[in-house]
Design an enzyme around this catalytic site. Structure first.
Site, mmCIF file in Angstrom:
data_model
loop_
_atom_site.group_PDB
_atom_site.id
_atom_site.type_symbol
_atom_site.label_atom_id
_atom_site.label_comp_id
_atom_site.label_asym_id
_atom_site.label_seq_id
_atom_site.Cartn_x
_atom_site.Cartn_y
_atom_site.Cartn_z
ATOM 1 N N THR A 174 -56.434 9.866 28.035
ATOM 2 C CA THR A 174 -55.459 10.016 29.127
ATOM 3 C C THR A 174 -55.842 11.157 30.069
ATOM 4 O O THR A 174 -55.765 11.023 31.290
ATOM 5 C CB THR A 174 -54.051 10.312 28.579
ATOM 6 N N ASP A 193 -54.175 3.716 31.983
ATOM 7 C CA ASP A 193 -55.038 4.899 31.865
ATOM 8 C C ASP A 193 -56.400 4.598 31.250
ATOM 9 O O ASP A 193 -57.419 5.127 31.668
ATOM 10 C CB ASP A 193 -54.332 6.072 31.157
HETATM 11 C C1 GP9 Z 1 -50.554 12.302 24.983
HETATM 12 C C2 GP9 Z 1 -50.780 11.023 25.687
HETATM 13 C C3 GP9 Z 1 -51.700 10.138 24.920
HETATM 14 O O1 GP9 Z 1 -49.876 13.252 25.693
HETATM 15 O O2 GP9 Z 1 -51.182 11.247 26.980
HETATM 16 O O3 GP9 Z 1 -52.987 10.590 24.940
HETATM 17 P P1 GP9 Z 1 -54.244 9.666 24.604
HETATM 18 O O4 GP9 Z 1 -54.396 9.657 23.110
HETATM 19 O O5 GP9 Z 1 -54.001 8.303 25.148
HETATM 20 O O6 GP9 Z 1 -55.344 10.350 25.291
HETATM 21 MN MN MN Z 2 -53.636 7.399 26.986
#
Ligand code: GP9
Ligand code: MN
Length: 630
Positions: A295, A469
């Site tokens: 993300t 994402d």
């Molecule tokens: C955590 C969320 C998830 O704050 O953004 O993160 P990811 O595991 O998808 O990188």
């Molecule tokens: Mn994510």
């Protein structure tokens, strides 16, 4: 009293046990570390002893007097580190990192409130130190031992074994923990506070060294490359169409394009988004370009139009660099900026990175009311998240740039029965089976959010950007995925196509259009800025506005794969993009002649582009390059 009558263990073992117990108590009752399962509980219990032993066992290499001195000062220093982290944690709910320690604002903040952050009970942290000092001073002749070779070897091997054992368990619990550096809390939870500091120091020195050797001479070549390849010579067709509008950019956790306009058990997976395509610019060939930083990598891409790093999370490793970020540029153009995300603020080092990127406010976990009823899996459910965010959104000074990051559609894709509107898929992968339900839930949350935006009067003055994402279903589930997609197998070509994520630009009052051009997260920043009527001419960015025809011919994925109008290149194989036919394979060419590698020229460019972007980050090159953003 004579100690002769008591059989006490070597002082370094006693000191390790006492220090371990103390650290465990601090972890468990003074820090607010979340424990999700028995394994985590176990790791948290053993790691304080493993790291205390690792360090204190070094004392066996010293002669009597020095040995005692070492133990006294080591326990004192260890306690001081623990104590300072505790004070820091009470203020920031976070652990100290070296850059943060030297980061003006944090240190100053802490300085002014230092005394209010100390509890009288903190004095107990000195209990084991007092015992060690007492024994080592008063009974030195009894507790100081000259260890023979065998004892030294045993102490050394035991400490290494301890450390390895701890590391293996941590890897099982969180694969690639050290490479990915998820979150400081995870690190502390798994390898312990002290090993975490060692790790943080290594990381810091490494990136410092790369930075030291850079002097800005690298910039002209990069500038030239960007000017020739990533800068459009043609004005954007939609330049300024959303001038002065608020931006609401919603990142959908793990949302991949394969669910869009698709069904499971005969039911649409994402009915709301499917309809939204009709009155939005929807990019059907839009790819995520993230790596280990997941993300956070996608956030980095959309706010900088630079590539994230090949390993590690740039949010962590280069959170202190100079950037020319979207919020910074927008600020110079009168915008306020905020991020909304209901997770622990230190996750992915967001608290530090957001400040550096120029965000005015971060509505994180503590801004939300999170209960057992309104949370699942990773935390607050998306519907509740959006609902609780509206009041904050309404209070922002306009115009604003706001980003929302959802959470429910995250591995392992858990959802309570009351929230599931469609049936699970039926395959050998529980992950994929459940994915459809959480993806649908997020789609519903989005629908609800749109309604709330309209109700609260925010909608009309805003443009709404929606994007997945990164992938949610890894290659591990290829068998189930091929069954769902009605394919014999998932080839490297299919794998690349599965990296598509949905991307919408919804401008209220505009019709929109189905966009088929090849595009990626790297293009978001220039596209957005141009929609808002910001030229941003001398920015160094590797993306291009999506509303011009004069565009670079490829989208590079972070592992070096790429997609161009004609080709898909992955794992040394070159495919025809439209038919999926294999045109060239490095492994095949040795045995039979499959002709030339038509992907090679673009491949060379991709490698060049990725390495230029990496150079900027590793060398922190923007400190040598001042940009006029108006
Ligand atoms: C955590 C969320 C998830 O704050 O953004 O993160 P990811 O595991 O998808 O990188
Ligand atoms: Mn994510």
């Amino acid at each position: 009293m004579s100690l002769r009558r008591f059989q006490i263990p070597p002082l370094y073992i006693l000191a390790s046990i006492l220090f371990g117990i103390k650290t465990y108590i601090v972890y468990r009752f003074m820090f607010n570390i979340s424990i999700e399962n028995i394994m985590q509980e176990f790791i948290l219990l053993i790691n304080p002893f493993a790291s205390a032993f690792l360090f204190l066992a070094l004392s066996v290499w010293f002669k009597n007097k020095r040995q005692m001195k070492f133990l006294r000062f080591a326990t004192l220093m260890g306690t001081l580190i623990l104590f300072l982290n505790l004070v820091f944690y009470r203020n920031f709910t976070d652990f100290i990192t070296i850059p943060v320690l030297f980061q003006g604002s944090n240190a100053a903040d802490l300085g002014s409130s230092f005394f209010s952050l100390i509890n009288p009970t903190d004095i107990f942290l000195l209990l084991d130190v007092a015992i060690v000092w007492f024994l080592s001073k008063r009974y030195e002749s009894h507790v100081a031992t000259t260890y023979n070779k065998r004892a030294k070897t045993i102490a050394l091997s035991a400490s290494i074994l301890f450390l390895l054992g701890n590391y293996v368990l941590a890897e099982i619990e969180r694969p690639q923990l050290l490479q990915r550096t998820f979150d400081r809390e995870y690190l502390v939870k798994n390898i312990g506070l002290f090993n975490y500091h060692v790790y943080d120091t290594v990381l810091h020195s490494k990136s410092k060294a790369q930075r030291v050797f850079a002097d800005g001479n690298e910039m002209p070549d990069i500038e030239k490359y960007v000017e020739q390849n990533a800068t459009s010579k043609e004005e954007s067709k939609l330049f300024g169409i959303a001038e002065g509008k608020n931006v609401i950019l919603i990142s959908l956790e793990s949302m991949q394009s394969f669910v869009i306009n698709n069904t499971v058990n005969g039911e649409e997976v994402t009915p709301f988004m499917n309809d939204l395509i009709d009155d939005s610019y929807y990019f059907e060939n839009f790819y995520h370009q993230t790596e280990q930083g997941k993300t956070s990598d996608h956030e980095f891409l959309i706010d900088n139009s630079l590539y994230p790093l090949p390993r590690g999370a740039v949010f962590f490793t280069h959170g202190q660099n100079e950037y020319n970020s979207t919020p910074d540029i927008l600020k110079e153009n009168g915008y306020y900026s905020a991020v909304f995300h209901a997770n622990n603020k230190s996750f992915w080092n967001r608290d530090v990175m957001y400040e550096n990127l120029g965000y005015d406010h971060f509505y994180e976990q503590s801004a939300y009311e999170i209960t057992d009823e309104n949370s699942i899996g990773w935390g607050l459910k998306d519907k509740s998240f959006f609902e609780q965010s509206i009041k904050y959104l309404q209070s922002l000074p306009e115009p604003y740039y706001s980003r929302f990051i959802t959470l429910t559609n995250h591995y392992p894709f858990e959802l309570g029965e009351e929230d599931a509107s469609i049936e699970q898929y039926d395959s050998n992968s529980r992950t994929l089976n459940q994915y459809f339900q959480t993806a649908r839930y997020t789609d519903e949350a989005l629908e609800q959010f749109f309604a709330q935006l309209k109700e609260s009067g925010v909608y009309e003055d805003s443009i709404i950007v929606i994007m997945g994402d990164h992938y949610g279903i890894s290659d591990f589930h290829n068998k189930a995925m091929s069954m769902y997609l009605n394919k014999e197998e998932i080839t490297p070509y299919d794998h690349v196509q599965l990296q598509k994520v949905p991307f919408f630009i919804h401008i209220p009052g505009q019709e929109g259009k189905l966009m088929s051009k090849i595009s990626g997260q790297i293009d978001v920043k220039p596209t957005l800025l141009h929609l808002l009527g910001i030229e941003n001419k001398d920015d160094i960015s590797f993306g291009t506005d999506l509303f011009t025809d004069d565009r670079k011919e490829f989208v590079a994925l972070r592992d070096g794969s790429f997609i161009s109008d004609d080709y898909v290149y992955s794992k040394d194989q070159c495919f025809d993009r439209t038919t999926g036919e294999l045109l060239f394979s490095k492994s095949v060419v040795e045995t039979e002649d499959t002709g030339e590698n038509v992907c090679q020229p673009i491949n060379d460019m991709v490698q060049k582009e990725l390495s230029y972007s990496d150079q900027i980050i590793y060398g922190d090159l923007f400190r040598f390059y001042k940009i006029n953003n108006n």
